[in-house]
Design a protein around this motif. Structure first.
Motif, short mmCIF file in Angstrom:
data_model
loop_
_atom_site.label_atom_id
_atom_site.label_comp_id
_atom_site.label_asym_id
_atom_site.label_seq_id
_atom_site.Cartn_x
_atom_site.Cartn_y
_atom_site.Cartn_z
N LEU A 6 -42.10 19.09 70.22
CA LEU A 6 -43.26 18.33 70.64
C LEU A 6 -43.62 17.30 69.58
N PRO A 7 -44.15 16.15 70.01
CA PRO A 7 -44.57 15.17 69.00
C PRO A 7 -45.74 15.74 68.19
N PRO A 8 -45.81 15.38 66.93
CA PRO A 8 -46.88 15.93 66.08
C PRO A 8 -48.23 15.26 66.36
N THR A 9 -48.73 15.47 67.57
CA THR A 9 -49.98 14.83 67.98
C THR A 9 -51.16 15.29 67.13
N ALA A 10 -51.27 16.59 66.89
CA ALA A 10 -52.41 17.11 66.12
C ALA A 10 -52.44 16.55 64.69
N PRO A 11 -51.31 16.48 63.99
CA PRO A 11 -51.36 15.86 62.65
C PRO A 11 -51.66 14.36 62.71
N ALA A 12 -51.22 13.69 63.77
CA ALA A 12 -51.55 12.26 63.92
C ALA A 12 -53.05 12.11 64.16
N MET A 13 -53.62 12.99 64.98
CA MET A 13 -55.07 12.98 65.19
C MET A 13 -55.78 13.14 63.86
N ALA A 14 -55.30 14.07 63.05
CA ALA A 14 -55.92 14.32 61.75
C ALA A 14 -55.90 13.06 60.90
N PHE A 15 -54.80 12.34 60.93
CA PHE A 15 -54.72 11.09 60.16
C PHE A 15 -55.75 10.09 60.68
N PHE A 16 -55.74 9.85 62.01
CA PHE A 16 -56.63 8.84 62.57
C PHE A 16 -58.10 9.18 62.34
N GLU A 17 -58.44 10.46 62.35
CA GLU A 17 -59.83 10.86 62.16
C GLU A 17 -60.27 10.79 60.70
N ALA A 18 -59.33 10.63 59.78
CA ALA A 18 -59.67 10.62 58.36
C ALA A 18 -59.50 9.26 57.69
N THR A 19 -58.72 8.37 58.29
CA THR A 19 -58.42 7.12 57.60
C THR A 19 -59.62 6.18 57.57
N ASP A 20 -59.68 5.38 56.53
CA ASP A 20 -60.70 4.34 56.41
C ASP A 20 -60.09 2.96 56.66
N ASP A 21 -58.82 2.91 57.06
CA ASP A 21 -58.11 1.65 57.30
C ASP A 21 -58.51 1.10 58.67
N ILE A 22 -59.60 0.36 58.69
CA ILE A 22 -60.14 -0.16 59.95
C ILE A 22 -59.18 -1.12 60.64
N VAL A 23 -58.42 -1.88 59.87
CA VAL A 23 -57.45 -2.81 60.46
C VAL A 23 -56.36 -2.01 61.19
N LEU A 24 -55.86 -0.96 60.56
CA LEU A 24 -54.86 -0.12 61.19
C LEU A 24 -55.41 0.54 62.46
N LEU A 25 -56.65 1.01 62.40
CA LEU A 25 -57.26 1.64 63.57
C LEU A 25 -57.36 0.67 64.74
N HIS A 26 -57.78 -0.55 64.46
CA HIS A 26 -57.86 -1.55 65.53
C HIS A 26 -56.48 -1.91 66.06
N GLN A 27 -55.51 -1.97 65.18
CA GLN A 27 -54.13 -2.23 65.60
C GLN A 27 -53.66 -1.09 66.51
N ALA A 28 -53.99 0.14 66.14
CA ALA A 28 -53.59 1.30 66.93
C ALA A 28 -54.21 1.24 68.33
N GLY A 30 -55.15 -1.41 69.86
CA GLY A 30 -54.47 -2.52 70.54
C GLY A 30 -53.12 -2.10 71.09
N ASP A 31 -52.45 -1.18 70.41
CA ASP A 31 -51.17 -0.67 70.90
C ASP A 31 -51.34 0.25 72.09
N VAL A 32 -52.42 1.02 72.08
CA VAL A 32 -52.64 2.02 73.14
C VAL A 32 -53.10 1.38 74.44
N ALA A 33 -54.00 0.43 74.37
CA ALA A 33 -54.67 -0.09 75.57
C ALA A 33 -53.71 -0.54 76.68
N PRO A 34 -52.74 -1.40 76.41
CA PRO A 34 -51.87 -1.83 77.52
C PRO A 34 -51.02 -0.68 78.08
N ARG A 35 -50.61 0.21 77.21
CA ARG A 35 -49.80 1.36 77.68
C ARG A 35 -50.64 2.27 78.57
N ALA A 36 -51.88 2.52 78.16
CA ALA A 36 -52.76 3.38 78.95
C ALA A 36 -53.04 2.75 80.31
#
Length: 160
Positions: A6-28, A30-36
């Motif tokens: 399985l993809p490591p979704t839970a550890p990825a969630m942990a990263f996204f919930e802890a990072t302060d990199d606002i540019v990366l979060l907005h980029q992420a 932006g990547d999700v929206a068209p796919r969703a």
């Protein structure tokens, strides 16, 4: 499927919930929206809104993955329920960062904001005064225009 596959979704969630990199979060996001949107469109073509699954019941792991691995998980997740969980983690973190940033900018504060309220910030920095604060700032610029955007893009002006 074995758990290791399985993809490591839970550890990825942990990263996204802890990072302060606002540019990366907005980029992420932006990547999700068209796919969703595409996934939802495909599900609706095969059924009704009832056929769209809700977010997976998953909590973040205790140990996050690296930024590169979190983005890889995000880009390779094809399960809509898991993608929703990742998008929620990203959105909640952005909101928390913006709420924290807004505390620095009370009404009347002098700030500098980028000409374009996008991530990454672009354009020249423009001076102005905060008119309204919150998860979005409204700034009356010195040139008379109004700027609206996230507080994380603003910087307090130094007064001399």
């Amino acid at each position: 499927i074995v758990p290791e596959a399985l993809p490591p979704t839970a550890p990825a969630m942990a990263f996204f919930e802890a990072t302060d990199d606002i540019v990366l979060l907005h980029q992420a996001l932006g990547d999700v929206a068209p796919r969703a949107r595409k996934m939802v469109s495909q599900m609706l073509a095969r059924g009704t809104e009832d056929s769209i699954p809700g977010p997976a019941d998953l909590r973040p792991a205790r140990i996050p993955v690296t930024p590169a691995d979190a983005m890889k998980v995000l880009r390779t997740t094809n399960d809509f329920a898991l993608l929703q969980v990742l998008a929620r983690s990203i959105g909640r973190r952005i909101e928390a960062i913006e709420i924290t940033a807004s505390a620095e900018f009370p009404t009347g504060a002098r700030v500098r904001v980028p000409a374009k309220p996008t991530f990454p910030p672009s354009g020249e920095d423009l001076p102005g005064t905060v008119e309204e604060t919150g998860t979005m700032l409204r700034v009356v610029l010195d040139n008379g225009d109004t700027w609206s955007g996230p507080p994380s893009l603003a910087h307090l002006s130094r007064t001399s």
